[in-house]
Design a protein around this motif. Structure first.
Motif, PDB file in Angstrom:
ATOM      1  N   ALA A 148      -6.930  24.272  64.781  1.00  0.00           N
ATOM      2  CA  ALA A 148      -7.882  23.169  64.060  1.00  0.00           C
ATOM      3  C   ALA A 148      -9.291  23.768  63.431  1.00  0.00           C
ATOM      4  CB  ALA A 148      -8.098  22.102  64.643  1.00  0.00           C
ATOM      5  N   TRP A 149      -9.625  24.961  64.576  1.00  0.00           N
ATOM      6  CA  TRP A 149     -10.458  25.565  63.854  1.00  0.00           C
ATOM      7  C   TRP A 149     -10.021  26.487  62.883  1.00  0.00           C
ATOM      8  CZ3 TRP A 149     -14.930  24.571  64.290  1.00  0.00           C
ATOM      9  CH2 TRP A 149     -15.723  24.046  65.928  1.00  0.00           C
ATOM     10  N   THR A 150      -9.085  26.805  62.221  1.00  0.00           N
ATOM     11  CA  THR A 150      -8.659  28.279  60.942  1.00  0.00           C
ATOM     12  C   THR A 150      -8.258  27.377  60.605  1.00  0.00           C
ATOM     13  OG1 THR A 150      -7.510  29.421  62.814  1.00  0.00           O
ATOM     14  CG2 THR A 150      -7.102  29.445  60.806  1.00  0.00           C
ATOM     15  N   THR A 151      -8.164  25.999  60.660  1.00  0.00           N
ATOM     16  CA  THR A 151      -7.641  25.431  59.164  1.00  0.00           C
ATOM     17  C   THR A 151      -9.976  24.927  58.545  1.00  0.00           C
ATOM     18  OG1 THR A 151      -6.465  23.911  59.608  1.00  0.00           O
ATOM     19  CG2 THR A 151      -7.507  22.942  58.299  1.00  0.00           C
ATOM     20  N   LEU A 152     -10.378  24.475  59.259  1.00  0.00           N
ATOM     21  CA  LEU A 152     -11.686  24.310  59.276  1.00  0.00           C
ATOM     22  C   LEU A 152     -12.414  25.009  58.449  1.00  0.00           C
ATOM     23  CD1 LEU A 152     -12.527  21.683  62.210  1.00  0.00           C
ATOM     24  CD2 LEU A 152     -13.210  21.482  60.038  1.00  0.00           C
ATOM     25  N   PHE A 153     -12.368  26.888  59.283  1.00  0.00           N
ATOM     26  CA  PHE A 153     -13.111  27.546  58.255  1.00  0.00           C
ATOM     27  C   PHE A 153     -12.027  28.902  57.895  1.00  0.00           C
ATOM     28  CE2 PHE A 153     -14.303  28.303  63.347  1.00  0.00           C
ATOM     29  CZ  PHE A 153     -16.077  28.336  63.043  1.00  0.00           C
ATOM     30  N   GLU A 154     -11.006  28.213  56.977  1.00  0.00           N
ATOM     31  CA  GLU A 154     -11.163  28.267  56.097  1.00  0.00           C
ATOM     32  C   GLU A 154     -11.602  27.138  54.536  1.00  0.00           C
ATOM     33  OE1 GLU A 154      -6.432  29.463  56.821  1.00  0.00           O
ATOM     34  OE2 GLU A 154      -6.602  31.150  57.202  1.00  0.00           O
ATOM     35  N   GLY A 155     -11.404  26.243  55.215  1.00  0.00           N
ATOM     36  CA  GLY A 155     -12.155  24.892  54.778  1.00  0.00           C
ATOM     37  C   GLY A 155     -13.278  25.010  54.170  1.00  0.00           C
ATOM     38  N   PRO A 156     -13.656  23.632  54.848  1.00  0.00           N
ATOM     39  CA  PRO A 156     -15.041  23.142  54.389  1.00  0.00           C
ATOM     40  C   PRO A 156     -16.175  24.092  55.016  1.00  0.00           C
ATOM     41  CG  PRO A 156     -13.765  21.346  55.804  1.00  0.00           C
ATOM     42  CD  PRO A 156     -12.502  22.885  55.700  1.00  0.00           C
ATOM     43  N   LEU A 157     -15.960  24.583  56.015  1.00  0.00           N
ATOM     44  CA  LEU A 157     -16.778  25.688  57.117  1.00  0.00           C
ATOM     45  C   LEU A 157     -16.733  27.416  56.198  1.00  0.00           C
ATOM     46  CD1 LEU A 157     -16.200  24.577  60.113  1.00  0.00           C
ATOM     47  CD2 LEU A 157     -18.629  23.841  58.878  1.00  0.00           C
ATOM     48  N   ALA A 158     -15.574  27.794  55.026  1.00  0.00           N
ATOM     49  CA  ALA A 158     -15.797  28.644  54.321  1.00  0.00           C
ATOM     50  C   ALA A 158     -16.932  29.031  54.713  1.00  0.00           C
ATOM     51  CB  ALA A 158     -14.750  28.827  53.445  1.00  0.00           C
ATOM     52  N   HIS A 159     -17.890  28.667  54.447  1.00  0.00           N
ATOM     53  CA  HIS A 159     -19.109  29.666  53.999  1.00  0.00           C
ATOM     54  C   HIS A 159     -19.929  29.959  55.326  1.00  0.00           C
ATOM     55  CE1 HIS A 159     -20.113  25.094  54.703  1.00  0.00           C
ATOM     56  NE2 HIS A 159     -21.645  25.381  55.198  1.00  0.00           N
ATOM     57  N   VAL A 160     -19.872  28.701  57.152  1.00  0.00           N
ATOM     58  CA  VAL A 160     -20.505  29.373  57.766  1.00  0.00           C
ATOM     59  C   VAL A 160     -20.472  31.051  58.514  1.00  0.00           C
ATOM     60  CG1 VAL A 160     -20.081  28.113  60.278  1.00  0.00           C
ATOM     61  CG2 VAL A 160     -20.494  26.737  57.937  1.00  0.00           C
ATOM     62  N   LYS A 161     -20.850  31.013  59.301  1.00  0.00           N
ATOM     63  CA  LYS A 161     -20.490  31.995  59.737  1.00  0.00           C
ATOM     64  C   LYS A 161     -21.012  32.075  61.568  1.00  0.00           C
ATOM     65  CE  LYS A 161     -21.668  37.247  60.305  1.00  0.00           C
ATOM     66  NZ  LYS A 161     -21.191  37.496  61.558  1.00  0.00           N
ATOM     67  N   ILE A 162     -20.779  31.821  62.295  1.00  0.00           N
ATOM     68  CA  ILE A 162     -21.234  31.654  64.156  1.00  0.00           C
ATOM     69  C   ILE A 162     -21.855  32.539  63.981  1.00  0.00           C
ATOM     70  CG2 ILE A 162     -21.023  30.526  65.792  1.00  0.00           C
ATOM     71  CD1 ILE A 162     -20.345  28.785  63.914  1.00  0.00           C
ATOM     72  N   THR A 163     -23.371  32.638  64.210  1.00  0.00           N
ATOM     73  CA  THR A 163     -24.022  33.988  65.390  1.00  0.00           C
ATOM     74  C   THR A 163     -24.270  33.720  66.696  1.00  0.00           C
ATOM     75  OG1 THR A 163     -25.812  32.707  63.864  1.00  0.00           O
ATOM     76  CG2 THR A 163     -25.054  34.737  63.120  1.00  0.00           C
ATOM     77  N   ARG A 164     -24.044  32.319  67.269  1.00  0.00           N
ATOM     78  CA  ARG A 164     -24.502  32.062  68.259  1.00  0.00           C
ATOM     79  C   ARG A 164     -24.102  31.054  68.780  1.00  0.00           C
ATOM     80  NH1 ARG A 164     -30.526  31.052  69.795  1.00  0.00           N
ATOM     81  NH2 ARG A 164     -30.770  29.923  67.547  1.00  0.00           N
ATOM     82  N   LEU A 165     -23.330  30.879  70.353  1.00  0.00           N
ATOM     83  CA  LEU A 165     -22.253  29.370  70.858  1.00  0.00           C
ATOM     84  C   LEU A 165     -23.314  29.008  72.398  1.00  0.00           C
ATOM     85  CD1 LEU A 165     -20.439  27.968  70.755  1.00  0.00           C
ATOM     86  CD2 LEU A 165     -19.387  30.198  72.242  1.00  0.00           C
ATOM     87  N   ILE A 166     -23.407  28.497  71.788  1.00  0.00           N
ATOM     88  CA  ILE A 166     -24.197  27.304  73.033  1.00  0.00           C
ATOM     89  C   ILE A 166     -22.914  26.588  74.003  1.00  0.00           C
ATOM     90  CG2 ILE A 166     -25.769  25.911  74.452  1.00  0.00           C
ATOM     91  CD1 ILE A 166     -27.821  27.473  71.981  1.00  0.00           C
ATOM     92  N   VAL A 167     -22.576  26.755  74.740  1.00  0.00           N
ATOM     93  CA  VAL A 167     -21.451  26.353  75.416  1.00  0.00           C
ATOM     94  C   VAL A 167     -22.307  25.690  76.446  1.00  0.00           C
ATOM     95  CG1 VAL A 167     -19.275  25.718  77.008  1.00  0.00           C
ATOM     96  CG2 VAL A 167     -19.581  27.621  75.038  1.00  0.00           C
ATOM     97  N   THR A 168     -21.979  24.038  76.674  1.00  0.00           N
ATOM     98  CA  THR A 168     -23.662  23.020  77.692  1.00  0.00           C
ATOM     99  C   THR A 168     -22.564  22.987  78.972  1.00  0.00           C
ATOM    100  OG1 THR A 168     -21.703  21.260  76.564  1.00  0.00           O
ATOM    101  CG2 THR A 168     -23.424  21.708  75.683  1.00  0.00           C
ATOM    102  N   HIS A 169     -21.525  23.062  79.032  1.00  0.00           N
ATOM    103  CA  HIS A 169     -20.954  23.225  80.747  1.00  0.00           C
ATOM    104  C   HIS A 169     -19.859  24.171  80.688  1.00  0.00           C
ATOM    105  CE1 HIS A 169     -19.370  19.143  79.585  1.00  0.00           C
ATOM    106  NE2 HIS A 169     -18.544  19.352  79.730  1.00  0.00           N
ATOM    107  N   SER A 170     -19.173  23.738  82.124  1.00  0.00           N
ATOM    108  CA  SER A 170     -17.885  25.025  82.667  1.00  0.00           C
ATOM    109  C   SER A 170     -17.115  23.879  81.963  1.00  0.00           C
ATOM    110  CB  SER A 170     -18.025  25.208  83.719  1.00  0.00           C
ATOM    111  OG  SER A 170     -18.609  24.491  84.654  1.00  0.00           O
ATOM    112  N   HIS A 171     -16.734  22.628  81.445  1.00  0.00           N
ATOM    113  CA  HIS A 171     -15.426  21.895  81.630  1.00  0.00           C
ATOM    114  C   HIS A 171     -14.474  22.616  80.648  1.00  0.00           C
ATOM    115  CE1 HIS A 171     -17.030  18.151  83.458  1.00  0.00           C
ATOM    116  NE2 HIS A 171     -17.107  19.474  84.471  1.00  0.00           N
ATOM    117  N   PRO A 172     -13.159  22.396  80.442  1.00  0.00           N
ATOM    118  CA  PRO A 172     -12.210  23.241  79.139  1.00  0.00           C
ATOM    119  C   PRO A 172     -12.136  22.771  78.154  1.00  0.00           C
ATOM    120  CG  PRO A 172     -10.989  22.039  80.433  1.00  0.00           C
ATOM    121  CD  PRO A 172     -12.551  21.976  81.639  1.00  0.00           C
TER     122      PRO A 172
END
Ligand SMILES: [Zn+2]
Length: 347
Positions: free
Chosen positions: A68-92
């Motif tokens: 799903a991420w691959t489809t998004l990053f090749e489609g509507p998020l093609a312009h988006v470069k993630i420079t920071r990831l914030i994870v809210t909590h440890s659940h999978p």
């Protein structure tokens, strides 16, 4: 009567489809990934951050989410470069793809210290000793062996669904102020659903990223497990809700980890607190005349629909959270017995 500011409103009733992105505000994007449970989705938010984007949570660690991420990053998020990831909590469903995202974009993971260490713990917890501790904990709460087998099978499978965690992270703590693009966010952490879950509040734009602490339509799971059998997670959760009520304004746009964005934070918090109080009332009534085990109390509280093994695991942990809270509040006592099984009586 409620004022307009207090009433619940859902400006986006239709969530983004798996290959879609919705812009909630300038530089605030909403993506939704599927989950293989009854709770069938998780929300991810992307915040414009200078030349790049900050991602809030990463999704469940399975092949479907990566696709799903691959489809998004090749489609509507093609312009988006993630420079920071914030994870809210440890659940999978939140930390699951932290390793995959940080590796793909060469970005850094930000978490609270407790949640990062809890993620490390989840990744290494499948030992026989740990399983035995959980088995004895459930037995003490009156759960029979076949139910315990089912719950243990579920727990191990569920918590392992993460990609390899990044070996290092940057710590964010309650009270920190962080800049994301032009916005300033205050870091708020709270217990109950997770140990030290991160929420983010931008006062200028009245945006509140609530993670799983305040959800739009379901009540976040608040459980107790063998690792800390006397934990008062429900007390911690209710204290966190009370603190959000006093520190945040009425008219924030709430961006939750599941469900849809909404207005009416304080009304929703009251509903959640009332929901737990109603369950406490059911438990107190059931323990009025005869003492009961947690196993016997599960159907008293969770009577509305049959539970699958995944839900049954959460129901057992959640029931014990109510019992522990009521013990701390002096509303239940433990009936002295010699068979090692905990039975509770209303005071
Ligand atoms: Zn979640």
């Amino acid at each position: 009567m409620q004022s307009l500011a207090e009433s619940l409103r859902y400006p986006w009733e239709t969530p983004p489809a798996p290959d879609q992105v919705i812009e909630l505000a300038p530089g605030v994007l909403w993506v939704r990934l599927k989950l293989p449970f009854q709770l069938n989705h998780v929300n991810i938010y992307l915040l414009a951050d200078g030349d790049g984007w900050t991602m809030i949570d990463s999704g469940f660690g399975n092949e479907e989410s990566i696709a799903a991420w691959t489809t998004l990053f090749e489609g509507p998020l093609a312009h988006v470069k993630i420079t920071r990831l914030i994870v809210t909590h440890s659940h999978p469903d939140h930390v699951g793809l932290a390793g995959w995202i940080t590796e793909r974009f060469g970005c850094t993971l930000y978490m609270s210290q407790v949640e990062y260490l809890q993620s490390v713990y989840h990744q290494n917890r499948g030992t026989e000793d740990r399983k035995m501790a959980q088995r004895l904990f459930f037995r003490r709460h009156g759960m029979d062996e076949s139910l315990t087998d089912m719950l243990l099978g579920r727990g191990q499978d569920y918590l392992k669904r993460v990609s390899v965690l990044p070996p290092s992270y940057r710590r964010i703590s309650h009270g920190d102020e962080i800049s994301i693009g032009t916005r300033r966010f205050k870091v708020i952490t709270g217990g109950g659903h997770a140990l030290d879950q991160v929420m983010l509040y931008c006062a200028t734009d009245k945006l509140f990223i609530s993670a799983d602490q305040v959800l739009s339509k379901i009540s976040p799971n608040v459980s107790v497990w063998a690792v800390e059998p006397d934990q008062n997670s429900l007390g911690e959760y209710l204290a966190s809700l009370a603190s959000l009520t006093t520190t945040l304004p009425y008219d924030v746009l709430v961006l939750p980890g599941h469900g849809v964005p909404f207005y009416g934070l304080k009304t929703r918090i009251k509903q959640l607190a009332d929901h737990h109080e109603e369950r406490c009332g059911l438990i107190a009534a059931a323990c009025q005349h005869a003492s009961k085990t947690s196993a016997e109390l599960v159907p008293v509280v969770f009577h509305k629909r049959p539970l699958d093994p995944h839900q049954m695991g959460f129901a057992a942990g959640e029931l014990i959270a109510h019992v522990n809270y009521m013990l701390v509040e002096g509303r239940l006592t433990v009936d002295p017995q010699t068979d090692g099984i905990l039975r509770f009586r209303a005071t």
